[in-house]
Design a protein around this motif. Structure first.
Motif, mmCIF file in Angstrom:
data_model
loop_
_atom_site.group_PDB
_atom_site.id
_atom_site.type_symbol
_atom_site.label_atom_id
_atom_site.label_comp_id
_atom_site.label_asym_id
_atom_site.label_seq_id
_atom_site.Cartn_x
_atom_site.Cartn_y
_atom_site.Cartn_z
ATOM 1 N N UNK A 68 10.066 4.245 15.068
ATOM 2 C CA UNK A 68 9.853 3.777 13.707
ATOM 3 C C UNK A 68 9.286 2.375 13.638
ATOM 4 N N UNK A 69 9.677 1.537 14.606
ATOM 5 C CA UNK A 69 9.140 0.174 14.601
ATOM 6 C C UNK A 69 7.706 0.143 15.080
ATOM 7 N N UNK A 72 5.204 0.530 12.412
ATOM 8 C CA UNK A 72 4.988 -0.636 11.571
ATOM 9 C C UNK A 72 4.172 -1.718 12.258
ATOM 10 N N UNK A 150 1.232 13.879 5.513
ATOM 11 C CA UNK A 150 2.468 13.998 4.745
ATOM 12 C C UNK A 150 3.030 15.406 4.851
ATOM 13 N N UNK A 153 4.397 15.463 8.735
ATOM 14 C CA UNK A 153 5.495 14.602 9.167
ATOM 15 C C UNK A 153 6.405 14.193 8.022
ATOM 16 N N UNK A 154 5.932 14.293 6.788
ATOM 17 C CA UNK A 154 6.786 13.949 5.664
ATOM 18 C C UNK A 154 6.493 12.601 5.068
ATOM 19 N N UNK A 155 5.757 11.760 5.785
ATOM 20 C CA UNK A 155 5.469 10.442 5.237
ATOM 21 C C UNK A 155 3.978 10.193 5.299
ATOM 22 N N UNK A 156 3.523 9.307 4.450
ATOM 23 C CA UNK A 156 2.086 9.091 4.349
ATOM 24 C C UNK A 156 1.577 8.054 5.344
ATOM 25 N N UNK A 158 4.174 5.863 7.606
ATOM 26 C CA UNK A 158 5.128 5.611 8.693
ATOM 27 C C UNK A 158 5.689 6.950 9.156
ATOM 28 N N UNK A 159 4.949 7.614 10.044
ATOM 29 C CA UNK A 159 5.238 9.024 10.303
ATOM 30 C C UNK A 159 6.536 9.232 11.059
ATOM 31 N N UNK A 160 6.798 8.425 12.077
ATOM 32 C CA UNK A 160 7.982 8.604 12.933
ATOM 33 C C UNK A 160 8.072 10.051 13.407
ATOM 34 N N UNK A 168 8.967 15.557 16.915
ATOM 35 C CA UNK A 168 10.258 15.611 16.235
ATOM 36 C C UNK A 168 10.547 17.004 15.700
ATOM 37 N N UNK B 34 8.189 18.863 3.022
ATOM 38 C CA UNK B 34 8.758 17.946 4.006
ATOM 39 C C UNK B 34 8.745 16.504 3.550
ATOM 40 N N UNK B 35 8.275 16.251 2.356
ATOM 41 C CA UNK B 35 8.160 14.874 1.906
ATOM 42 C C UNK B 35 9.476 14.123 2.088
ATOM 43 N N UNK B 36 9.370 12.912 2.618
ATOM 44 C CA UNK B 36 10.566 12.118 2.887
ATOM 45 C C UNK B 36 10.617 10.955 1.924
ATOM 46 N N UNK B 101 14.470 2.668 6.252
ATOM 47 C CA UNK B 101 13.068 2.780 6.645
ATOM 48 C C UNK B 101 12.594 4.227 6.695
#
Lengths: 375, 156
Positions: A68-69, A72, A150, A153-156, A158-160, A168, B34-36, B101
């Protein structure tokens, strides 16, 4: 053209502060320009406004939390940043990454390269002075890519999404169709940019023969990525030291001839075409299978007293991770080798002797991400 | 000159293209499954209690330490003439949305599938006047699961 002043007319150099809160500095970059009339005589860059201590934070977080870091540190190409980190951990833990996970990683990294270069094209257009049109076009194309990330991974941003060992979670069922769909719009977007800028006389007048850096200087300053290749050095880590399955993929490394701002633009545009072709080849080879190794420990622990340096070709150049382990589930030392920081060293060399207005487009052509410079 | 005409033609071609933007905030784009957004706790409708047992797994795995969990003995346990199999249950739970985060690690480490990332617009529109309002307590974290507002997607 410089107007020569009369001999009895007293002039003096002027110090101009640009940034840190200035939109043309692509973040919080500050430079002090010493100008004689309109000519830049000296340039003093100041960095460190976005320092968050990501390396130190990673030392206090285990290998899953560290991903996650890494997002960023390089927020415009997070997949590429995560890749270096997880590859470094995998190298020390001697994990075998399943084939499917590798292909998906390659597709996502190349897609991220596309979205990052679109961002460059748009922001570069603004720097050159065509506010609006290319910027909004770039964001439209980038939006399609980000929507795809998105969905996966679910995020736009910060994919992680990458993990040491694989991914994952599994990609959605319609992954292949969606990627192909997005590539169609990406192709159209690249064509639009080609028509809009590449042969536009005003754009050429602004960018040709501006901010030239020779191949020797570029190598000496430790530059990498498209900024180095624009000077005519054919160095691409995907080609010279293939990681993942890049050795099975057929692609070219576009290089520039002149090393000026225009070359840095055109190299990126050509690189995007290569990325599209890489993604298509990856999609053909994508097969079913696991996305994590079978014997994955619940808590990953690295052997004691080992170190590794892994470098990958991120959109801005060599993104390297130096990882030292002294046992346990956390890195003892983590160093991020940032491509932007090295590329930024060339700014003074490129800018001295140029116009003040050109100093801005030279900075734009390096395509810095300040979060990667300061970390 | 030809180059400029060509670029103008590209610009002109957008007149026949449809809009690509959404009229936010009056119109909301559909979010993928899956949106977080931010983590929420889930409610066990069969027994009428939270899934969460307060085991601290998420709290320990959180990279930014945004969670605080307090555990208690379950008053609804079978030994107390209740209908629940959970010996322990969550007493208090705070998540500081200002620190989170959104890395999804808490969802991955949860052994009871008691926590999920909010995949609705309510998770994205969390602006408040006071930063302290971003610290969510147990009833606030449970509210959306209780009223069936989220369709949880838990990564396997």
């Amino acid at each position: 053209m410089v107007i020569e002043s009369a001999p009895d007319f007293e002039t003096q150099d002027l110090l101009i502060n640009v940034g840190p809160q200035h939109p043309s500095t692509h973040g919080v970059f500050r430079m002090i320009l010493e100008v004689d009339g309109e000519i830049v005589k000296d340039l003093i860059p100041h960095i460190g406004y976005l320092h968050r201590g990501a390396e130190k934070l990673c030392e206090n977080n285990d290998f899953r939390q560290g991903v996650g870091y890494m997002d960023r540190t390089e927020y415009l190409a997070s997949h590429n940043a995560e890749l270096s980190y997880v590859m470094a951990v995998e190298a020390l833990a001697e994990l075998e990454v399943p084939e499917r996970a590798q292909w998906i990683r390659m597709i996502l990294c190349e897609l991220n390269r596309l979205s990052s270069h679109f961002m460059f094209l748009g922001a570069f257009g603004v720097d050159v002075g065509v506010f609006g049109t290319p910027f909004i076009y770039a964001w439209r194309e980038r939006e399609a890519l980000i929507d795809l990330f998105e969905e996966i991974s679910g995020d736009r941003m910060m994919y992680a999404y990458f993990r040491a060992g694989g991914l994952a979670w599994e990609v959605p069922g319609n992954f292949e169709e969606r990627v192909r769909e997005v590539l169609v719009s990406t192709r159209q977007g690249m064509k639009d940019f080609d028509n809009l800028l590449t042969r536009n006389e005003i754009f050429l007048a602004r960018t040709k023969n501006v901010g030239i850096i020779s191949a020797e200087d570029a190598i000496e300053l430790g530059m990498s990525g498209p900024t180095l290749r624009a000077s005519g050095v054919s160095l691409d880590i995907r080609k010279s030291e293939p990681y993942m399955y890049y050795d099975q993929i057929d692609f070219e490394v576009p290089i520039g001839t002149n090393g000026d701002v225009f070359d840095r633009y055109i190299v990126r545009l050509k690189e995007m075409e290569q990325s599209v072709s890489i993604i298509e080849q990856c999609l053909e080879r994508l097969n079913d299978g696991p996305i994590m190794p079978e014997r994955m420990p619940r808590m990953l622990r690295l052997p004691e007293g080992q170190e590794v340096y892994i470098r990958t070709e991120a959109p801005r150049g060599e993104y390297g991770i130096y990882l030292v382990s002294k046992g346990g589930n956390k890195p003892w030392r983590l160093k991020v080798r940032s491509a932007c920081l090295s590329n930024l060293q060339a700014l003074k060399k490129m800018s001295v002797g140029q116009y003040v207005a050109d100093a801005i487009i030279i900075l734009g052509s390096i395509d810095i991400v300040l979060s990667e410079v300061d970390r | 000159m030809r180059g400029i005409i060509k670029s103008l033609a590209t610009t002109m071609s957008t007149f026949i293209r449809g809009p690509v933007t959404h009229g936010y905030p009056s119109k909301h784009r559909e979010l993928p499954e899956r949106d977080r957004a931010f983590p929420l706790l889930l409610w066990d409708k069969d027994i009428d209690e939270p899934f969460c047992t307060g085991c601290h797994a998420c709290e320990r795995a959180c990279p930014v330490e945004c969670m605080t969990v307090i555990m208690k003995d379950n008053p609804n346990h079978e030994s107390q003439d209740g209908n629940s199999k959970r010996r322990k249950i969550v007493d208090e739970f705070w998540i500081d949305y200002g620190r989170c985060m959104r890395c999804n690690i808490c969802v991955e480490v949860c052994n009871f599938e008691a926590i999920a990332m909010n995949n609705t617009w309510s998770g994205h529109e969390t602006s408040v006047y006071d930063r302290a309002d971003l610290v969510m307590d147990l009833p606030q974290l449970m509210a959306q699961s209780k009223s069936d507002e989220i369709q949880e997607w838990v990564a396997d």
